[in-house]
Design a protein around this motif. Structure first.
Motif, PDB file in Angstrom:
ATOM      1  N   GLU A 124      41.246  22.632  56.108  1.00  0.00           N
ATOM      2  CA  GLU A 124      42.310  22.266  57.048  1.00  0.00           C
ATOM      3  C   GLU A 124      43.680  22.646  56.483  1.00  0.00           C
ATOM      4  N   ARG A 125      43.872  22.367  55.199  1.00  0.00           N
ATOM      5  CA  ARG A 125      45.167  22.670  54.566  1.00  0.00           C
ATOM      6  C   ARG A 125      45.385  24.176  54.465  1.00  0.00           C
ATOM      7  N   LEU A 126      44.371  24.915  54.077  1.00  0.00           N
ATOM      8  CA  LEU A 126      44.499  26.364  53.946  1.00  0.00           C
ATOM      9  C   LEU A 126      44.855  27.019  55.275  1.00  0.00           C
ATOM     10  N   ALA A 128      46.239  25.575  57.866  1.00  0.00           N
ATOM     11  CA  ALA A 128      47.571  25.122  58.293  1.00  0.00           C
ATOM     12  C   ALA A 128      48.667  25.900  57.576  1.00  0.00           C
ATOM     13  N   GLU A 129      48.393  26.312  56.336  1.00  0.00           N
ATOM     14  CA  GLU A 129      49.382  27.056  55.564  1.00  0.00           C
ATOM     15  C   GLU A 129      49.312  28.557  55.815  1.00  0.00           C
ATOM     16  N   GLY A 130      48.414  28.972  56.693  1.00  0.00           N
ATOM     17  CA  GLY A 130      48.309  30.378  57.031  1.00  0.00           C
ATOM     18  C   GLY A 130      47.678  31.242  55.955  1.00  0.00           C
ATOM     19  N   ILE A 131      46.920  30.649  55.053  1.00  0.00           N
ATOM     20  CA  ILE A 131      46.253  31.395  53.986  1.00  0.00           C
ATOM     21  C   ILE A 131      44.948  31.977  54.528  1.00  0.00           C
ATOM     22  N   ASN A 224      43.449  32.934  45.615  1.00  0.00           N
ATOM     23  CA  ASN A 224      44.310  32.398  46.668  1.00  0.00           C
ATOM     24  C   ASN A 224      43.838  31.031  47.169  1.00  0.00           C
ATOM     25  N   THR A 228      44.188  25.014  45.981  1.00  0.00           N
ATOM     26  CA  THR A 228      43.925  24.056  47.059  1.00  0.00           C
ATOM     27  C   THR A 228      42.561  23.409  46.894  1.00  0.00           C
TER      28      THR A 228
END
Length: 256
Positions: A124-126, A128-131, A224, A228
């Motif tokens: 979810e975090r990745l 959301a951060e566009g990674i 990358n 996270t």
């Protein structure tokens, strides 16, 4: 109004009849879907080989006390046997319709393997951060290991120095061997199951291991994702009451 209700009830009845006439999913449909998923993985460059499968509550290998039931390759030569050849994979899949499949890591791709809840938070975090995130698979919490999430990444390649190879399936820092709960880096000499896969105790019609993001997604650089993922694993370990100190970013993020 009465006529309207009557017409509606008549329509509802016809709809119910139509739904009953719809063809049910057959075993042949499931097998065709299974083969397609395996061929899609091979087409994406993931080398595959046959693996064991559950037979009731035991492993198909029939080894007494099998340490990884339904999760291991069937041949000791799995590394050289692994292939992306469509015809060979179809022969294996159709010849052993119950078989799971593994993909050998460290040749084309690596896999970062984390606890399911940590993986979901990290994904979810990745996003959301566009990674860029590549293929992701997850096993159900009922799978016997509490559930895992597998992040498929590009491999590190072949370093000139043999000592630069990182170990596989270790919940620890690859150089210092300091413990880092939850994170496993599957690289050379390791393997993971690929979807669809059934596991011991899997009584659901759905496979215990399935794609969250399919193999059509490009493989990202593992570095990358590492920060996270390690952060999510550390948070998960803390929530589970596990003891760990100083390992929030345990992997060598600056190493290229």
């Amino acid at each position: 109004m009465g006529d309207g209700i009557g017409r509606y009830r008549g329509t509802e009845s016809k709809l119910a009849q139509w739904l009953r006439r719809r063809p049910k999913r057959t075993a042949a449909d499931d097998e065709s879907h299974r083969v397609k998923l395996l061929l899609d993985a091979a087409a994406a460059g993931l080398p595959l080989a046959p693996a064991a499968y559950p037979v009731g509550y035991r492993c198909s290998c029939e080894r007494i006390g099998c340490p990884t039931p339904a999760r291991h390759p069937v041949s000791f030569a799995w590394q050289t046997q692994s292939t992306t050849d469509r015809a060979q994979i179809e022969r294996w899949a159709l010849g052993e319709p119950e078989a799971n499949f593994i993909t050998a890591t460290g040749m084309v791709h690596d896999v970062l393997d984390v606890p399911l809840q940590a993986g979901r938070a990290a994904l979810e975090r990745l996003l959301a951060e566009g990674i860029d995130v590549g293929p992701v698979a997850e096993s159900a919490e009922s799978a016997g290991d509490g559930g895992r999430m597998l992040f498929f990444t590009a491999t590190r390649g072949t370093p000139e120095d043999e000592d630069e190879w990182w170990p596989c399936e270790l919940d620890c820092h690859p150089e210092t061997m300091a413990e880092h709960p939850g994170l496993r880096w599957h690289c050379r000499g390791s393997y993971v199951l690929v979807p669809p896969a059934r596991l011991i105790g899997d009584e659901d019609e759905q496979p215990a291991l399935a794609w969250v993001r399919g193999p059509e997604h490009a493989l990202p650089d593992p570095l990358n994702l590492l920060e996270t993922l390690t952060d999510a694993c550390a948070r998960h370990a803390a929530e589970q009451g596990e003891q760990h100190t100083g390992h929030e970013v345990a992997w060598p993020l600056g190493r290229r």
